[in-house]
Enzyme design. Structure first.
Site, PDB file in Angstrom:
ATOM      1  N   SER A 113       0.559  -1.265  -0.103  1.00  0.00           N
ATOM      2  CA  SER A 113       0.185   0.036  -0.073  1.00  0.00           C
ATOM      3  C   SER A 113       1.004   1.345   0.158  1.00  0.00           C
ATOM      4  O   SER A 113       1.879   1.334   0.529  1.00  0.00           O
ATOM      5  CB  SER A 113      -0.933  -0.093   0.960  1.00  0.00           C
ATOM      6  OG  SER A 113      -1.801  -1.221   1.321  1.00  0.00           O
TER       7      SER A 113
HETATM    8  N1  SAH Z   1      -1.014  -4.179   3.534  1.00  0.00           N
HETATM    9  C1  SAH Z   1      -0.566  -4.745   2.648  1.00  0.00           C
HETATM   10  C2  SAH Z   1      -1.349  -4.619   1.201  1.00  0.00           C
HETATM   11  C3  SAH Z   1      -1.378  -6.130   0.635  1.00  0.00           C
HETATM   12  S1  SAH Z   1      -2.487  -5.763  -0.935  1.00  0.00           S
HETATM   13  C4  SAH Z   1       0.972  -4.266   2.225  1.00  0.00           C
HETATM   14  O1  SAH Z   1       1.002  -3.182   2.674  1.00  0.00           O
HETATM   15  O2  SAH Z   1       1.763  -4.872   1.897  1.00  0.00           O
HETATM   16  C5  SAH Z   1      -4.009  -6.771  -0.074  1.00  0.00           C
HETATM   17  C6  SAH Z   1      -3.577  -8.185  -0.001  1.00  0.00           C
HETATM   18  O3  SAH Z   1      -4.806  -9.022   0.511  1.00  0.00           O
HETATM   19  C7  SAH Z   1      -2.904  -9.037  -0.736  1.00  0.00           C
HETATM   20  O4  SAH Z   1      -1.786  -9.790  -0.566  1.00  0.00           O
HETATM   21  C8  SAH Z   1      -4.045 -10.194  -1.002  1.00  0.00           C
HETATM   22  O5  SAH Z   1      -3.333 -11.358  -1.485  1.00  0.00           O
HETATM   23  C9  SAH Z   1      -4.844 -10.326   0.147  1.00  0.00           C
HETATM   24  N2  SAH Z   1      -6.314 -10.778   0.367  1.00  0.00           N
HETATM   25  C10 SAH Z   1      -7.066 -10.501  -0.468  1.00  0.00           C
HETATM   26  N3  SAH Z   1      -8.422 -11.193  -0.311  1.00  0.00           N
HETATM   27  C11 SAH Z   1      -7.796 -11.911   0.883  1.00  0.00           C
HETATM   28  C12 SAH Z   1      -8.705 -12.768   1.697  1.00  0.00           C
HETATM   29  N4  SAH Z   1     -10.012 -13.027   1.481  1.00  0.00           N
HETATM   30  N5  SAH Z   1      -8.067 -13.273   2.669  1.00  0.00           N
HETATM   31  C13 SAH Z   1      -6.609 -12.922   3.149  1.00  0.00           C
HETATM   32  N6  SAH Z   1      -6.094 -12.087   2.314  1.00  0.00           N
HETATM   33  C14 SAH Z   1      -6.627 -11.549   1.148  1.00  0.00           C
END
Ligand code: SAH
Length: 206
Positions: A49
């Site tokens: 993010s």
């Molecule tokens: N906060 C993270 C953002 C990652 S993007 C950072 O700063 O790196 C969002 C993440 O949510 C992705 O890795 C994706 O695989 C995960 N995600 C999406 N749907 C999900 C679910 N149902 N359960 C767990 N993780 C999920």
């Protein structure tokens, strides 16, 4: 990026962000952009993010040092590490095993020991550890997942999550406050997140 001028005014949140080196969480090809205010690609087609969004969402949680919290969407682990500086314990769920394994290595390397991880579907939350004082979702849901609301503490629990369409064109961060069986939702600011996807991919299954 001057986070303070952009609206991140909580000094505890600013200090936590300063103490987490973002270069540990980005892919090598993007190291030169580690401190730019932008989301960057990570593995599995996901993104780390944008720092300003991390700051604003963390601030919106009103986290206290005694809080036990749940994060859905570990991704690179960057947001998790910041939460771990502010909360007592962070439970974090990621549906891609590869991403979670890299994030765990980073937590070890940075000496963060109050994080508990799980490969799973964050839509369902983590019932065995509920209730949570705080819940943060870092992928966009179309509607607020009811299992997560159910796992939020009914003594002033707060959940922050992006809600909106999968394409990312109309998404907004929502803050839900729970008091007893009553809820209040507030719309906070527009964002663009990857979608919250139900279930886990076959390669994540043990
Ligand atoms: N906060 C993270 C953002 C990652 S993007 C950072 O700063 O790196 C969002 C993440 O949510 C992705 O890795 C994706 O695989 C995960 N995600 C999406 N749907 C999900 C679910 N149902 N359960 C767990 N993780 C999920």
């Amino acid at each position: 990026m001057d986070l303070r001028n952009a609206g991140v005014t909580d000094t505890r949140v600013l200090a936590a962000i300063e103490r987490v080196p973002r270069e540990h969480f980005v892919e090598e090809a993007f190291l030169d952009q580690a401190y730019a205010n932008q989301a960057l690609p990570i593995n599995c087609g996901q993104t780390i993010s944008q720092p300003l969004v991390v700051g604003l969402m963390t601030q919106a949680l009103e986290l206290g040092e005694r809080h036990k919290m749940l994060e859905v969407g570990t991704g690179s682990g960057y947001q998790t590490a910041i939460l771990a500086k502010l909360a007592r314990r962070v439970y974090t769920i990621e549906r891609h095993r590869d991403l979670l394994m890299s994030a765990e290595q980073r937590f070890q390397a940075l000496g963060l020991h109050n994080i508990t991880t799980m490969v799973g579907d964050g839509y369902k939350g983590w019932p065995a550890q509920a209730p949570f004082d705080r819940i943060l979702v870092t992928a966009a849901a179309r509607v607020v997942p009811s299992d997560l609301v159910a796992q939020l503490s009914d003594e002033g629990g707060i959940m922050v999550l992006p809600v909106g369409d999968v394409a990312g064109l109309h998404q907004e961060v929502i803050r839900v406050r729970k008091e007893g069986k009553q809820f209040k939702s507030e719309r906070m600011f527009p964002v663009r997140f990857v979608p919250l996807v139900q279930g886990i991919p076959p390669e994540s299954r043990a």
